[in-house]
Design a protein around this motif. Sequence first.
Motif, PDB file in Angstrom:
ATOM      1  N   THR A 335      23.156  12.503 -46.957  1.00 35.03           N
ATOM      2  CA  THR A 335      23.814  12.110 -45.722  1.00 35.03           C
ATOM      3  C   THR A 335      23.080  12.684 -44.517  1.00 35.03           C
ATOM      4  OG1 THR A 335      25.924  12.119 -46.894  1.00 35.03           O
ATOM      5  CG2 THR A 335      26.014  12.086 -44.496  1.00 35.03           C
ATOM      6  N   VAL A 336      22.739  13.966 -44.617  1.00 37.28           N
ATOM      7  CA  VAL A 336      22.222  14.672 -43.442  1.00 37.28           C
ATOM      8  C   VAL A 336      20.759  14.322 -43.130  1.00 37.28           C
ATOM      9  CG1 VAL A 336      21.669  16.948 -42.499  1.00 37.28           C
ATOM     10  CG2 VAL A 336      23.846  16.580 -43.674  1.00 37.28           C
ATOM     11  N   GLN A 339      19.950  10.953 -41.395  1.00 43.37           N
ATOM     12  CA  GLN A 339      20.510  10.932 -40.043  1.00 43.37           C
ATOM     13  C   GLN A 339      19.707  11.829 -39.112  1.00 43.37           C
ATOM     14  OE1 GLN A 339      24.777  11.548 -39.913  1.00 43.37           O
ATOM     15  NE2 GLN A 339      25.152  10.056 -41.521  1.00 43.37           N
ATOM     16  N   ARG A 340      19.273  12.969 -39.616  1.00 43.71           N
ATOM     17  CA  ARG A 340      18.419  13.875 -38.830  1.00 43.71           C
ATOM     18  C   ARG A 340      17.102  13.191 -38.471  1.00 43.71           C
ATOM     19  NH1 ARG A 340      19.502  16.799 -35.438  1.00 43.71           N
ATOM     20  NH2 ARG A 340      21.375  17.950 -35.870  1.00 43.71           N
ATOM     21  N   ARG A 342      16.528  10.057 -38.238  1.00 41.87           N
ATOM     22  CA  ARG A 342      16.804   9.013 -37.249  1.00 41.87           C
ATOM     23  C   ARG A 342      16.879   9.624 -35.862  1.00 41.87           C
ATOM     24  NH1 ARG A 342      21.496   6.110 -39.685  1.00 41.87           N
ATOM     25  NH2 ARG A 342      22.881   7.368 -38.422  1.00 41.87           N
ATOM     26  N   LEU A 343      17.555  10.761 -35.753  1.00 43.79           N
ATOM     27  CA  LEU A 343      17.671  11.420 -34.454  1.00 43.79           C
ATOM     28  C   LEU A 343      16.321  11.927 -33.983  1.00 43.79           C
ATOM     29  CD1 LEU A 343      20.990  13.447 -34.854  1.00 43.79           C
ATOM     30  CD2 LEU A 343      20.602  11.438 -33.419  1.00 43.79           C
ATOM     31  N   GLU A 347      16.024   7.480 -32.507  1.00 43.63           N
ATOM     32  CA  GLU A 347      16.754   6.225 -32.727  1.00 43.63           C
ATOM     33  C   GLU A 347      18.176   6.487 -33.176  1.00 43.63           C
ATOM     34  OE1 GLU A 347      14.388   4.738 -35.819  1.00 43.63           O
ATOM     35  OE2 GLU A 347      12.735   4.120 -34.534  1.00 43.63           O
ATOM     36  N   PRO A 348      18.951   7.128 -32.333  1.00 43.86           N
ATOM     37  CA  PRO A 348      20.321   7.406 -32.771  1.00 43.86           C
ATOM     38  C   PRO A 348      21.101   6.120 -32.999  1.00 43.86           C
ATOM     39  CG  PRO A 348      20.063   7.878 -30.436  1.00 43.86           C
ATOM     40  CD  PRO A 348      18.700   7.552 -30.966  1.00 43.86           C
ATOM     41  N   ALA A 349      22.005   6.182 -33.992  1.00 46.29           N
ATOM     42  CA  ALA A 349      22.892   5.045 -34.224  1.00 46.29           C
ATOM     43  C   ALA A 349      23.728   4.882 -32.970  1.00 46.29           C
ATOM     44  CB  ALA A 349      23.787   5.322 -35.418  1.00 46.29           C
ATOM     45  N   SER A 350      23.726   3.709 -32.415  1.00 44.33           N
ATOM     46  CA  SER A 350      24.574   3.525 -31.245  1.00 44.33           C
ATOM     47  C   SER A 350      25.227   2.166 -31.320  1.00 44.33           C
ATOM     48  CB  SER A 350      23.757   3.654 -29.972  1.00 44.33           C
ATOM     49  OG  SER A 350      22.759   2.681 -29.961  1.00 44.33           O
TER      50      SER A 350
ATOM     51  N   GLY B 208      29.234   5.691 -26.771  1.00 44.98           N
ATOM     52  CA  GLY B 208      28.191   4.806 -27.281  1.00 44.98           C
ATOM     53  C   GLY B 208      27.618   5.244 -28.618  1.00 44.98           C
ATOM     54  N   ASP B 209      28.219   6.225 -29.288  1.00 50.09           N
ATOM     55  CA  ASP B 209      27.620   6.693 -30.550  1.00 50.09           C
ATOM     56  C   ASP B 209      27.962   5.750 -31.715  1.00 50.09           C
ATOM     57  OD1 ASP B 209      30.151   7.312 -31.433  1.00 50.09           O
ATOM     58  OD2 ASP B 209      29.949   9.480 -31.178  1.00 50.09           O
ATOM     59  N   GLY B 210      27.569   6.146 -32.903  1.00 49.11           N
ATOM     60  CA  GLY B 210      27.680   5.265 -34.064  1.00 49.11           C
ATOM     61  C   GLY B 210      29.082   4.854 -34.465  1.00 49.11           C
ATOM     62  N   PRO B 231      25.258  14.511 -38.786  1.00 54.32           N
ATOM     63  CA  PRO B 231      24.598  14.592 -37.487  1.00 54.32           C
ATOM     64  C   PRO B 231      24.675  13.310 -36.669  1.00 54.32           C
ATOM     65  CG  PRO B 231      23.066  15.119 -39.271  1.00 54.32           C
ATOM     66  CD  PRO B 231      24.344  14.723 -39.909  1.00 54.32           C
ATOM     67  N   ASP B 232      24.648  12.171 -37.331  1.00 56.34           N
ATOM     68  CA  ASP B 232      24.623  10.911 -36.578  1.00 56.34           C
ATOM     69  C   ASP B 232      25.360   9.818 -37.356  1.00 56.34           C
ATOM     70  OD1 ASP B 232      23.931   9.213 -34.478  1.00 56.34           O
ATOM     71  OD2 ASP B 232      22.135   8.513 -35.516  1.00 56.34           O
ATOM     72  N   PRO B 233      26.669   9.955 -37.476  1.00 56.02           N
ATOM     73  CA  PRO B 233      27.431   9.020 -38.302  1.00 56.02           C
ATOM     74  C   PRO B 233      27.457   7.624 -37.705  1.00 56.02           C
ATOM     75  CG  PRO B 233      28.922  10.352 -37.004  1.00 56.02           C
ATOM     76  CD  PRO B 233      27.548  10.915 -36.779  1.00 56.02           C
ATOM     77  N   VAL B 234      27.655   6.641 -38.570  1.00 54.19           N
ATOM     78  CA  VAL B 234      27.729   5.262 -38.092  1.00 54.19           C
ATOM     79  C   VAL B 234      28.809   4.539 -38.892  1.00 54.19           C
ATOM     80  CG1 VAL B 234      25.757   4.738 -39.568  1.00 54.19           C
ATOM     81  CG2 VAL B 234      26.440   3.106 -37.856  1.00 54.19           C
ATOM     82  N   ARG B 238      29.373  -1.896 -39.212  1.00 48.22           N
ATOM     83  CA  ARG B 238      28.373  -2.408 -38.278  1.00 48.22           C
ATOM     84  C   ARG B 238      27.407  -3.353 -39.006  1.00 48.22           C
ATOM     85  NH1 ARG B 238      23.451   1.278 -36.286  1.00 48.22           N
ATOM     86  NH2 ARG B 238      23.096   1.051 -38.513  1.00 48.22           N
TER      87      ARG B 238
END
Lengths: 359, 266
Positions: A335-336, A339-340, A342-343, A347-350, B208-210, B231-234, B238
Motif C-alpha cells: 500500500t505504502v 503511493q510514496r 507516486r508522490l 503525481e499525487p492522486a487527485s 482535491g486529494d484522492g 500516504p496518498d489514498p484514492v 475512480r
Amino acid sequence: MTREREMVPEAEFRSYYGQPVIKPPVWHEPHMPTYLYLGGLSGASSVMGAAARLSGYGRLARTAGVTAALGATAGAVFLVAELGRPERFLNMLRVFKPTSPMSMGSWILAVHSGLTAVAAASEVAGARPVSRPAVARPAFRVTGARPASRPAARPVSRVAGYLPSAVAAVLPLAGGAASLIAGVATGPLMATYTAVLLADTAVPAWHEAHRELPFMFAGSALASAGAAGMLATPRAEAGPARAVAVLGAAVETAAGAVLERRLGLAGEPYHQGKAGRRMRAARVLTAGGGLLATVAGRSRALTALSGLALTAGSLLVRFGVLEAGRASAADPKYTVVPQRRRLAAGEPASLPPPARTWP
Amino acid sequence: MTERMGFFTDTSVCIGCKACEVACKEWNDVPDDGFVFRATSYDNTGSLGASTWRHVAFIEELSRVPAGPGQSGDGGSEGIEGWLMSSDVCKHCTHAACLDVCPTGALFRTEFGTVVVQADVCNGCGYCVPACPYGVIDRRERDGRAFKCTMCYDRQLGGLEPACAKACPTDSIQFGPLEELRTRAEERVERLHEEGRPQARLYGASPGDGVGGAGAFFLLLADPEVYGLPPDPVVTTRDLPTMWRWAAGAALSLVGAVAVSFLGRG
Ligand code: SF4
Ligand code: SF4
C-alpha cells in the motif's frame, strides 16, 4: 520526520509496527473462490449452450444448459453463505447501484439464474434419446438445423408428458429465447464481472490487476465450461467443448503471464508464498489440461484427465487470486510504497473537487 | 443543518489518554474487541475496526530520529526520544469507497455530510471492508454486520458534539463545520512552523486529494505511514469505468472464443 529524511530515496519504508494499512478481505474459503468458479462455469456454459443450440449440437446444448443452471444455483448458495447475515440476502435487490459491482453482480446473477433455469427446463423437458450425434455441418439458425440423420418425427419426451399442456407448448420457445439472452448477455457478464468485483477494492494486487483479471477469469470460465462439456457429452459432439476448453486455457495462461509481467511490486503476492504455490499449480493444471485436450480426441481416459485438470486449475486460480489479495492487504509495503513513489514522482492522486455540497 | 460537519484531530496536543476511545465505546455501546496485549507499544487496541471506532496510535520515536527543538538529543544515544500520538477515526470521505460499493444501501450519506452504516439494512456482504483505502470499516464476525464510526449521528441530531470530541481533555479532537475547521487547522500549522516544528503538516484536508477531501482530517508530525495511514489514498471507484471497459472486452472475447469454437467444426 524531517525534510532531510524525506530526501533519502525510498531506502526503507515506514509503517505502524508493520501492521496493515488496509483491511484484508473478509471473504472466506471455500465460499468465495467456489462462487467465483461456479459463476464463471455457469456464465461460459450458457454461452456455449446457446451456441450449441444454434448450431444443432443437441446433446452439448443440453449438457451446457443444465451446467449453466446448476452452476448459477449452486453459486448463489455459496454467495449467500458468504454473507454475515445470509437471511438478509434480498437486501441486495433493494437497490440498483451502478457504482457497486456487487450490486450489479447480484442483479446479473438473479437474471442469469432465472434465464438459465428456463433454458435448462426446456432442454430437459425436450430431452429425448439421441439417435446419432450431429455430423453434418450445421447452419446457424435460431430454430436450429437438425442434422439430417435425426428422425424427423419428434418423440415426446418422458418429462414433457407430465407438464401441463400450456407449459409444454410454451417451454421450447421460452427456453430458446432464455438460452439466447443468457448466452449473449448475462452469461458473458457472469464470467467477467467478478474480476471487477475484486478490482474495485483498495487491495493493491487486485486493483492494479484490473486489466488482466477479467481476461484471466473469462479464460478460466471458458476452460471450466469446456471441461464440463467434454466430460459429460459423447465424444462426437464434444468437439466444440474441447475447442472452448483449449481457447480458455490459452487465454487464462496468457492473461496470467501478462499480469505477472506488468504489475511489478503489486504483482509480487501472485508468485510468493501460499498464493504463489496456488497460482503455479493452477497454471500447470490449466496449461496441461489445455494441451491434453488438443490431443485427447480419441481417448476417453485422456479426455477425462484433461477435463479434470482444467476444472481443478480453474478452481485453484480463484483460490490463488483470493490469497494473493489477502497477502497484498496484509503487508503495508504494497500500500505504502507505490503511493510514496507516486508522490515522489509529483503525481499525487487527485480528484476534481466535490461536485456537491451537503444540503 | 446545511453545513458539512467534520473532525479536526490535532495530534500535536494529543496526550494519549484514550478518553476518546472510552467515550466512544460508552456512548455507542460498542462491544469489546478482544483483550489482546500487542507488546509493541502502549497501544493495546491496534487499529480501527468494527469494535474500535477511535484508535489512539502510539509511536515511539527513537533517538536516531533527530530531536525536535526544546528537546535534548544528540542522535547518538539509544532510547525513546519522544512519542507521537494520534487518535485515528473514519475519515468520512467526500468520495467514500465504502459507500460507493455497498450493494444494499446500508451505507448512506447523512445530512451532515458524514458516512453512516444502517445496522438494520447491512447484510454483512463485507464488500466495504477491502474497499476502504484507509482500512477503517470491518465486519464484526460475531454479529455478521459491518460497523464503523458514525460521527455520533444520534448526538449530532440532538445538537451535541460527538462523544470523543466532548471527552478529549486537550482539544486534540475538534468538531465543527468542516470549512471552519480547515481554516483553523491551517492557522495551527503555520503557528507550529513558526515555533520551529517544520514537520507539522495537514493530512486529508485538501478537497482535491484522492478521496475528494476527508470529513475527518489530521495535523500530523510525521509522514502518514508512520501512523499507519496511507500516504496518498484514492477512492477505488475512480477507476471503475476503466475496469468495466476491460471486463466488457473480456466478455466479448469470451463470446468470440465460443463462436470460433463452433464455427470451426461441424
Ligand atoms: S475512511 Fe473508509 S470507512 Fe470511512 S468513509 Fe472513507 S472509505 Fe468509508
Ligand atoms: S457489509 Fe454491510 S455496509 Fe458493508 S458493503 Fe456490505 S451491506 Fe454495505
